[in-house]
Scaffold this motif. Structure first.
Motif, short mmCIF file in Angstrom:
data_model
loop_
_atom_site.label_atom_id
_atom_site.label_comp_id
_atom_site.label_asym_id
_atom_site.label_seq_id
_atom_site.Cartn_x
_atom_site.Cartn_y
_atom_site.Cartn_z
N ALA A 178 0.80 -1.23 0.00
CA ALA A 178 0.00 0.00 0.00
C ALA A 178 0.83 1.27 0.00
CB ALA A 178 -0.94 0.01 1.21
N SER A 179 2.12 1.17 0.30
CA SER A 179 2.99 2.35 0.32
C SER A 179 2.57 3.31 1.42
CB SER A 179 2.99 3.02 -1.06
OG SER A 179 3.83 4.14 -1.08
N THR A 180 1.79 4.32 1.12
CA THR A 180 1.42 5.35 2.10
C THR A 180 0.16 4.96 2.86
OG1 THR A 180 2.37 7.09 0.71
CG2 THR A 180 0.80 7.78 2.40
N THR A 181 0.29 4.83 4.19
CA THR A 181 -0.88 4.57 5.02
C THR A 181 -0.59 4.89 6.48
OG1 THR A 181 -2.58 2.95 5.63
CG2 THR A 181 -0.31 2.14 5.47
N TYR A 182 -1.65 5.27 7.18
CA TYR A 182 -1.60 5.48 8.62
C TYR A 182 -2.34 4.35 9.35
CZ TYR A 182 -0.27 10.28 7.45
OH TYR A 182 0.37 11.39 6.94
N LEU A 183 -2.88 3.43 8.59
CA LEU A 183 -3.72 2.38 9.16
C LEU A 183 -2.94 1.10 9.42
CD1 LEU A 183 -6.84 2.98 6.92
CD2 LEU A 183 -6.65 3.49 9.36
N LEU A 194 -12.06 7.57 7.41
CA LEU A 194 -11.48 7.07 6.16
C LEU A 194 -11.46 8.16 5.09
CD1 LEU A 194 -12.98 3.47 5.93
CD2 LEU A 194 -10.58 4.07 6.29
N LEU A 195 -12.50 8.96 5.02
CA LEU A 195 -12.54 10.05 4.04
C LEU A 195 -11.46 11.10 4.34
CD1 LEU A 195 -16.41 10.47 3.68
CD2 LEU A 195 -14.83 9.67 1.90
N HIS A 196 -11.22 11.37 5.60
CA HIS A 196 -10.15 12.31 5.97
C HIS A 196 -8.78 11.73 5.61
CE1 HIS A 196 -13.32 14.37 8.22
NE2 HIS A 196 -12.48 15.40 8.36
N LEU A 197 -8.61 10.44 5.91
CA LEU A 197 -7.36 9.78 5.54
C LEU A 197 -7.15 9.81 4.03
CD1 LEU A 197 -7.70 6.75 7.94
CD2 LEU A 197 -5.68 8.20 7.86
N LEU A 198 -8.23 9.63 3.29
CA LEU A 198 -8.18 9.59 1.83
C LEU A 198 -7.79 10.94 1.23
CD1 LEU A 198 -9.17 7.73 -0.69
CD2 LEU A 198 -11.22 9.16 -0.57
N LEU A 199 -8.45 12.00 1.67
CA LEU A 199 -8.34 13.30 1.00
C LEU A 199 -7.30 14.24 1.62
CD1 LEU A 199 -12.16 13.85 0.44
CD2 LEU A 199 -10.46 13.17 -1.28
N ILE A 200 -6.96 14.03 2.89
CA ILE A 200 -5.93 14.86 3.53
C ILE A 200 -4.58 14.17 3.51
CG2 ILE A 200 -5.20 15.96 5.69
CD1 ILE A 200 -8.12 16.33 6.40
N GLY A 201 -4.57 12.91 3.98
CA GLY A 201 -3.31 12.18 4.07
C GLY A 201 -2.98 11.36 2.85
N SER A 202 -3.88 11.31 1.85
CA SER A 202 -3.69 10.52 0.63
C SER A 202 -3.36 9.06 0.96
CB SER A 202 -2.59 11.13 -0.25
OG SER A 202 -2.71 10.70 -1.58
N ASP A 203 -4.13 8.50 1.88
CA ASP A 203 -3.88 7.16 2.40
C ASP A 203 -4.41 6.10 1.43
OD1 ASP A 203 -4.36 4.67 4.03
OD2 ASP A 203 -3.49 5.94 5.59
N ASN A 204 -3.53 5.23 0.95
CA ASN A 204 -3.92 4.21 -0.02
C ASN A 204 -4.78 3.10 0.58
OD1 ASN A 204 -2.50 5.43 -2.18
ND2 ASN A 204 -0.59 4.55 -1.42
N VAL A 205 -4.52 2.74 1.83
CA VAL A 205 -5.33 1.72 2.49
C VAL A 205 -6.75 2.24 2.73
CG1 VAL A 205 -5.59 0.30 4.56
CG2 VAL A 205 -3.34 0.57 3.51
N ALA A 206 -6.87 3.52 3.03
CA ALA A 206 -8.20 4.11 3.21
C ALA A 206 -9.01 3.97 1.92
CB ALA A 206 -8.07 5.57 3.62
N ALA A 207 -8.36 4.20 0.78
CA ALA A 207 -9.06 4.07 -0.51
C ALA A 207 -9.52 2.63 -0.72
CB ALA A 207 -8.13 4.50 -1.64
N ARG A 208 -8.66 1.68 -0.44
CA ARG A 208 -9.02 0.27 -0.62
C ARG A 208 -10.10 -0.16 0.35
NH1 ARG A 208 -2.88 -2.28 -1.07
NH2 ARG A 208 -2.33 -1.35 -3.09
N THR A 209 -10.03 0.33 1.59
CA THR A 209 -11.03 -0.03 2.59
C THR A 209 -12.41 0.52 2.21
OG1 THR A 209 -9.33 -0.07 4.31
CG2 THR A 209 -11.61 0.08 5.05
#
Length: 370
Positions: A178-183, A194-209
């Motif tokens: 996943a490269s970039t993730t906080y999860l 998850l939406l905050h992780l997606l749009l602020i932190g650009s979290d790849n796991v959030a997108a997949r989840t």
């Protein structure tokens, strides 16, 4: 008498013969002994020579180790000096690059007037109220868009989701590569988080989840993203996964200008994209996110935006900005050469337009103002 003499002569001969035989034996023995003695002497004399040779080799080895030690110390010192010199050279190059990208470039347009000369692969200024393209450079060319993909992930997911407080569990499969993730594995988080992780932190796991817990499931969700792109008329856009981690997620600057304008019309999305940072409590830790869009919280009025980067895409940024006159414009930069470059290119385009807005912007009705 003769017989006596003969017997005596015979005895004498025998005695003499025996004497000679004994002498011969003694001589042989003596000769053999002398040989052994000489050999022993040679061996004896070889021992000091071997000892001296061993001592000489030992001294030579010590001298070699000493020289090697001096050489190692010298090389280590030289290596440190080279590293410091390279670091200083990189810093100087970065400083020169920063000065360069902070300085706007211009070129003569088709009408002879000066227009921005962007260093990025593609760029556009788009007026969503009038659908006018106010400036463009390679804006129709499909390119990899990296994590700008996540804007469509949010749009497609929120079509059906109304309960932002709903809690879901992070699946271990979504963490792989996943490269970039906080999860972390089996984290329980809300859709809002998850939406905050997606749009602020650009979290790849959030997108997949989000895709996994959508109405469509992981595979069907990407299909829905492409359907939505077609519905919005984004003809140069194709999605391969919900995170943007793959180069097969492609679009054009023109399409992304239209998408960011559409997405920012949903306040659930826009309000998140305008946040400089966000913090929430995970089961065993506190997660703090800082917006990857460095224009947020500056003198530029950002109404929405999303960054993207992978090696194939370069540094990308799609933004919806409000001009001092109140008009909103979408400014998209794709394929910038550096992280600061994408923000400065966006600034240069925005500043150029702000100085010319009264002459080139169409008038909007009050309902179209934010």
């Amino acid at each position: 008498m003769l017989q006596l003499v003969g017997r005596r002569s015979l005895r004498t001969v025998i005695v003499l013969a025996l004497s000679l035989g004994v002498c011969g034996l003694v001589g042989v023995t003596g000769a053999d002994g002398a040989t052994r003695s000489r050999t022993t002497a040679k061996r004896s004399s070889a021992k000091p020579q071997a000892s001296r040779a061993s001592t000489s080799r030992s001294r030579s080895a010590q001298a070699s180790r000493s020289r090697s030690s001096r050489t190692t110390r010298y090389s280590a010192s030289k290596s440190r000096q080279r590293r410091l010199a390279m670091a200083r050279a990189r810093q100087a190059a970065y400083a020169r690059q920063l000065v360069e990208i902070q300085t706007p470039q211009f070129k003569a347009g088709a009408n002879g007037q000066l227009v921005p000369d962007v260093r990025a692969g593609a760029a556009i200024i788009y007026n969503p109220a009038t659908h006018q393209v106010l400036y463009e450079s390679n804006a129709q060319t499909p390119r990899s868009i990296a994590s700008i993909t996540k804007v469509m992930t949010a749009v497609a997911f929120l079509e059906n989701e109304v309960d932002l407080a709903r809690r879901v569990t992070v699946h271990p499969d979504d963490l792989r590569g996943a490269s970039t993730t906080y999860l972390r594995r089996n984290d329980e988080v809300s859709i809002q988080q998850l939406l905050h992780l997606l749009l602020i932190g650009s979290d790849n796991v959030a997108a997949r989840t989000l895709a996994r817990h959508s109405l469509y499931g992981p595979v069907g969700f990407v299909e829905r993203m492409n359907q939505k792109a077609a519905e919005l008329g984004l003809s140069s856009t194709h999605y391969y996964d919900p995170s943007g981690l793959y180069a097969e997620n492609v679009s054009s600057a023109f399409d992304m200008a239209r998408l960011i304008s559409f997405a920012a019309g949903d306040e659930r999305i826009a309000s998140i994209m305008r946040m400089k940072e966000y913090q929430f409590a995970a089961p065993t830790r506190t997660v703090t996110l800082h917006n990857t869009n460095h224009l947020v919280g500056t003198d530029v009025d950002v109404r929405g935006g999303k960054t993207g980067f992978i090696s194939k895409s370069g540094y990308c940024l799609a933004t919806l900005l409000r001009l001092p006159q109140g008009d909103q414009v979408a400014v998209v930069v794709l394929g910038a050469r550096s992280n600061p470059g994408r923000f400065w290119e966006t600034r240069h385009l925005f500043n150029w337009l702000a100085g010319k807005a009264p002459a080139i912007l169409a008038t909007q009705t009050p309902e179209q103002q934010d």
